[in-house]
Design a protein around this motif. Structure first.
Motif, PDB file in Angstrom:
ATOM      1  N   VAL A 234      27.305  43.312  16.585  1.00 52.41           N
ATOM      2  CA  VAL A 234      28.043  44.496  16.139  1.00 52.41           C
ATOM      3  C   VAL A 234      28.620  45.297  17.292  1.00 52.41           C
ATOM      4  CG1 VAL A 234      26.741  44.687  13.987  1.00 52.41           C
ATOM      5  CG2 VAL A 234      25.902  45.869  16.035  1.00 52.41           C
ATOM      6  N   GLY A 235      28.343  44.887  18.533  1.00 55.49           N
ATOM      7  CA  GLY A 235      28.912  45.593  19.667  1.00 55.49           C
ATOM      8  C   GLY A 235      28.493  44.977  20.981  1.00 55.49           C
ATOM      9  N   GLU A 236      29.296  45.233  22.027  1.00 54.52           N
ATOM     10  CA  GLU A 236      28.994  44.766  23.378  1.00 54.52           C
ATOM     11  C   GLU A 236      29.234  45.910  24.357  1.00 54.52           C
ATOM     12  OE1 GLU A 236      30.796  41.081  24.635  1.00 54.52           O
ATOM     13  OE2 GLU A 236      30.972  40.389  22.561  1.00 54.52           O
ATOM     14  N   ALA A 237      28.399  45.966  25.402  1.00 52.04           N
ATOM     15  CA  ALA A 237      28.535  47.010  26.416  1.00 52.04           C
ATOM     16  C   ALA A 237      28.324  46.424  27.799  1.00 52.04           C
ATOM     17  CB  ALA A 237      27.525  48.131  26.160  1.00 52.04           C
ATOM     18  N   ALA A 238      29.017  47.016  28.787  1.00 51.42           N
ATOM     19  CA  ALA A 238      28.902  46.548  30.168  1.00 51.42           C
ATOM     20  C   ALA A 238      28.055  47.478  31.019  1.00 51.42           C
ATOM     21  CB  ALA A 238      30.289  46.405  30.790  1.00 51.42           C
ATOM     22  N   ASP A 239      27.617  48.608  30.458  1.00 44.90           N
ATOM     23  CA  ASP A 239      26.768  49.565  31.184  1.00 44.90           C
ATOM     24  C   ASP A 239      26.059  50.446  30.167  1.00 44.90           C
ATOM     25  OD1 ASP A 239      28.679  51.500  30.338  1.00 44.90           O
ATOM     26  OD2 ASP A 239      29.847  51.202  32.165  1.00 44.90           O
ATOM     27  N   THR A 240      25.191  51.337  30.650  1.00 50.20           N
ATOM     28  CA  THR A 240      24.435  52.160  29.700  1.00 50.20           C
ATOM     29  C   THR A 240      25.288  53.253  29.064  1.00 50.20           C
ATOM     30  OG1 THR A 240      23.580  53.482  31.548  1.00 50.20           O
ATOM     31  CG2 THR A 240      22.173  51.720  30.722  1.00 50.20           C
ATOM     32  N   TYR A 241      26.399  53.636  29.696  1.00 49.23           N
ATOM     33  CA  TYR A 241      27.321  54.557  29.031  1.00 49.23           C
ATOM     34  C   TYR A 241      27.838  53.917  27.744  1.00 49.23           C
ATOM     35  CZ  TYR A 241      27.657  57.426  33.289  1.00 49.23           C
ATOM     36  OH  TYR A 241      27.378  58.232  34.353  1.00 49.23           O
ATOM     37  N   GLY A 242      28.326  52.688  27.880  1.00 52.82           N
ATOM     38  CA  GLY A 242      28.845  51.988  26.720  1.00 52.82           C
ATOM     39  C   GLY A 242      27.768  51.713  25.678  1.00 52.82           C
ATOM     40  N   LEU A 243      26.561  51.394  26.144  1.00 54.63           N
ATOM     41  CA  LEU A 243      25.458  51.139  25.217  1.00 54.63           C
ATOM     42  C   LEU A 243      25.096  52.397  24.445  1.00 54.63           C
ATOM     43  CD1 LEU A 243      23.296  49.357  24.020  1.00 54.63           C
ATOM     44  CD2 LEU A 243      21.898  49.720  26.078  1.00 54.63           C
ATOM     45  N   ALA A 244      25.060  53.534  25.139  1.00 56.80           N
ATOM     46  CA  ALA A 244      24.747  54.806  24.473  1.00 56.80           C
ATOM     47  C   ALA A 244      25.781  55.122  23.397  1.00 56.80           C
ATOM     48  CB  ALA A 244      24.692  55.935  25.499  1.00 56.80           C
ATOM     49  N   GLU A 245      27.060  54.895  23.693  1.00 56.64           N
ATOM     50  CA  GLU A 245      28.114  55.160  22.714  1.00 56.64           C
ATOM     51  C   GLU A 245      27.965  54.261  21.487  1.00 56.64           C
ATOM     52  OE1 GLU A 245      31.757  54.677  24.820  1.00 56.64           O
ATOM     53  OE2 GLU A 245      31.594  56.607  25.868  1.00 56.64           O
TER      54      GLU A 245
END
Length: 214
Positions: free
Chosen positions: A33-44
């Motif tokens: 349901v989503g992908e992130a490259a850092d914890t900023y993106g993961l938090a969002e």
């Protein structure tokens, strides 16, 4: 129809995310349901979409600076409810791995084991079982001081003392703050170190740094 397991994948290497996406996309009961490259993106992503499992590297830049995502993952695990965390890593330090389990990580998969272990790890985490991939388990079993899964978990008071100590407070300062005797604080500090397999002050500080306390 059984609902699919909703997964977020977080890693700062594009090739890892691509590989994980391909692997998980082949499993009919899993949905990314989503992908992130850092914890900023993961938090969002965690704020904007519902997920059951987060598959995350821990050497990843973001909110807390440096390349350590452990502090952020710890905060996620303190939430209620929270997704299961599956750590995907190349770290093979036994007490580092034990520390991840201690903060509530449900599964640890060595990146060398991804193809055979990641889906098993996700399923185990969803079932509330602790899971270690083959390389991770081998690393823990090879430790000079054997590490037992969740057997050496610190009590709430030991963890409180441990955190204050690595933040720089002396034993007598912790005793004053927590309104306990210095002898009690010393005992709880030694017990925490013993459970974590730490023998020296240097081991203690290094361990605290690795799991993001300092």
């Amino acid at each position: 129809m059984t609902r699919k397991i909703r997964v977020i994948v977080a890693d700062d290497h594009d090739c890892v995310r691509v590989g994980v996406r391909r692997l998980l996309s082949a499993a009919s009961h899993i949905e990314i349901v989503g992908e992130a490259a850092d914890t900023y993106g993961l938090a969002e992503l965690l704020d904007s979409c519902v997920c059951d499992v987060v598959v995350s590297d821990i050497s990843m830049p973001g909110i807390d600076g440096g390349s350590n995502a452990v502090s952020f993952l710890r905060r996620v695990l303190r939430g209620r409810p929270h997704p299961c965390i599956v750590v995907l890593t190349m770290i093979c330090h036994a007490h580092m791995l034990s520390g991840l389990l201690h903060i509530g990580v449900g599964a640890i998969v060595d990146k060398r084991d991804v193809a055979t272990a990641l889906i098993d790890a996700i399923e185990a985490g969803m079932a509330g079982r602790v899971y270690l991939s083959e390389q991770a388990r081998t690393a823990m079993e090879a430790a000079d001081t054997p590490v037992q899964l969740r057997a050496g978990i610190l009590s709430a008071r030991e963890w409180e003392v441990f955190q204050l100590y690595v933040q720089g407070l002396a034993v007598h300062e912790i005793a004053v703050r927590l309104q306990r005797s210095g002898k009690t604080i010393s005992t709880q500090k030694r017990s925490a170190m013993r459970k974590l397999g730490l023998e020296t002050e240097s081991d203690l500080i290094d361990y605290a740094r690795q799991i993001g306390l300092t």
